[in-house]
Design an enzyme around this catalytic site. Structure first.
Site, PDB file in Angstrom:
ATOM      1  N   ALA A  75       0.853  -1.193   0.000  1.00 30.34           N
ATOM      2  CA  ALA A  75       0.000   0.000   0.000  1.00 30.34           C
ATOM      3  C   ALA A  75       0.884   1.236   0.000  1.00 30.34           C
ATOM      4  O   ALA A  75       2.057   1.167   0.369  1.00 30.34           O
ATOM      5  CB  ALA A  75      -0.898   0.018   1.244  1.00 30.34           C
ATOM      6  N   TYR A 141      -5.501   8.554   3.213  1.00 22.77           N
ATOM      7  CA  TYR A 141      -4.766   7.341   3.570  1.00 22.77           C
ATOM      8  C   TYR A 141      -5.534   6.531   4.618  1.00 22.77           C
ATOM      9  O   TYR A 141      -5.790   5.330   4.448  1.00 22.77           O
ATOM     10  CB  TYR A 141      -3.366   7.712   4.081  1.00 22.77           C
ATOM     11  CG  TYR A 141      -2.677   6.558   4.761  1.00 22.77           C
ATOM     12  CD1 TYR A 141      -2.297   5.442   4.041  1.00 22.77           C
ATOM     13  CD2 TYR A 141      -2.455   6.567   6.141  1.00 22.77           C
ATOM     14  CE1 TYR A 141      -1.696   4.361   4.671  1.00 22.77           C
ATOM     15  CE2 TYR A 141      -1.862   5.494   6.772  1.00 22.77           C
ATOM     16  CZ  TYR A 141      -1.486   4.395   6.033  1.00 22.77           C
ATOM     17  OH  TYR A 141      -0.913   3.326   6.665  1.00 22.77           O
ATOM     18  N   LYS A 145      -7.728   2.593   4.545  1.00 26.43           N
ATOM     19  CA  LYS A 145      -7.552   1.464   5.465  1.00 26.43           C
ATOM     20  C   LYS A 145      -8.880   1.107   6.141  1.00 26.43           C
ATOM     21  O   LYS A 145      -9.187  -0.065   6.352  1.00 26.43           O
ATOM     22  CB  LYS A 145      -6.480   1.795   6.501  1.00 26.43           C
ATOM     23  CG  LYS A 145      -5.093   1.993   5.882  1.00 26.43           C
ATOM     24  CD  LYS A 145      -4.545   0.681   5.330  1.00 26.43           C
ATOM     25  CE  LYS A 145      -3.185   0.835   4.711  1.00 26.43           C
ATOM     26  NZ  LYS A 145      -2.614  -0.458   4.278  1.00 26.43           N
TER      27      LYS A 145
END
Ligand code: UDP
Length: 321
Positions: A75, A141, A145
């Protein structure tokens, strides 16, 4: 020998976890597109240079030999970049993860350990942070997740997947034998940037000394990358023994301020650290410290290498390799 597929095994945390898996007696195959990772970080025979969006190639890797579990590191991780280029982050981190899950479903691999982050909590209302706080990401970001944690819950409900999400605090340090270490391009993390300041003499900019903390600088929970890597071995063992899905914080429960990190580096390295204090960085909470009692209790994990001086010493050894 059980075979583990590690995505992002050429990266910082993935390369440390690969070493720990091999030390623990697992076989490892690494999938990495080398967009951010380093070829030298993986034994050539283990590396499959495949992009996560290439589902058919992922299926082929999983069909080379039976895979017992996947550890999914691959990632992008830079908060600032995620705000400037959200499409890059949603494509790589979200679409890439979904492609991986589709491949796993097709290849009948149903155990996954997922790299998550303290960024899922945003500006937490309780510190040390328990896993029970609600999702509240404040950047793209962190949102990527959160999305995959939720997707994993649905794959659990509908496809018999079992997952362990590990929410990392501040990964730092390097393999004590200096076999691998931290090497981001561009570098955004505090400790390597302070090393650069020592090497070049160009002062590092420290982001804010007017926070409501004892010395005014931000406090973080620095976890040695080898301890973090070992949490993944514990998570794989848990899944392979039939454990249910879990979400765990991975931190030490101890916080250090930016100023304390600067002082530790000066002490351990024995050189002054050129620095200037600048304004706050957008989106930085004053205090991020993990409550990792759940991980310690359920997986029997505990940090071994995360004393601040040990983090600095191992990182410095790698930096000067
Ligand atoms: N930091 C800093 N200067 C830098 C980079 C980071 O003062 O050039 C501070 C940052 O504001 C935070 C801490 O160091 O309080 C750790 O930041 P890092 O980017 O390493 O990790 P993060 O906490 O963002 O995951």
């Amino acid at each position: 020998m059980k075979r583990i597929l590690v995505t992002g095994g050429a990266g910082y945390i993935g390369s440390h976890a690969t070493l720990e898996l091999l030390d623990a007696g697992y076989d490892v195959v690494v999938v990495d597109n080398l967009s951010r990772g380093h070829r030298r970080a993986v034994e050539p025979a283990r590396l499959r240079e495949v992009d996560l969006l290439d589902t058919p190639s992922l299926i082929r890797v999983m069909q080379e030999a039976p895979v017992a579990a996947v550890i999914h590191f691959a990632a992008y991780i830079a908060v600032g970049e995620s705000m400037k280029n959200p499409a890059l982050y949603f494509r790589n981190n979200v679409a890439g993860s979904i492609s991986l899950l589709a491949a796993m479903q097709e290849a009948d691999v149903r155990n996954i350990v997922f790299s998550s982050t303290a960024a899922v909590y945003g500006m937490p209302s309780v510190v040390p942070i328990p896993e029970t706080l609600p999702y509240a990401p404040i950047n793209v970001y962190g949102e990527t997740k959160v999305m995959i944690e939720k997707v994993l819950d649905w794959f659990g409900q509908t496809q018999n997947f079992r997952s362990v999400c590990l929410r990392y605090f501040n990964a730092s340090g390097a393999d004590p034998a200096a076999r691998t270490g931290e090497d981001h391009e561009p570098e955004t993390h505090l400790i390597p940037l302070l090393f650069q300041a020592i090497r070049t003499g160009v002062p590092a900019t420290l982001f804010g000394n007017d926070y409501p903390t004892p010395d005014g600088s931000c406090i973080r929970d620095y976890i040695h990358v080898s301890d973090l890597a070992r949490a993944h071995i514990g998570a794989v063992d848990w899944l392979l023994k039939g454990g249910e899905s879990r979400k765990f914080n991975v931190g030490t429960g101890a916080g250090y301020s930016v100023k304390e990190v600067v002082d530790a580096i000066a002490r351990v390295v024995g050189q002054p650290v050129p620095h200037v204090w600048g304004p706050r960085r957008e989106g930085d909470p004053a205090l991020l410290v993990a409550d990792s009692s759940k991980l310690q209790g359920e997986l029997g994990w505990s940090p071994r290498d995360s004393a601040l001086d040990r983090i600095v010493e191992t990182a410095w050894r790698w930096y000067n390799r």
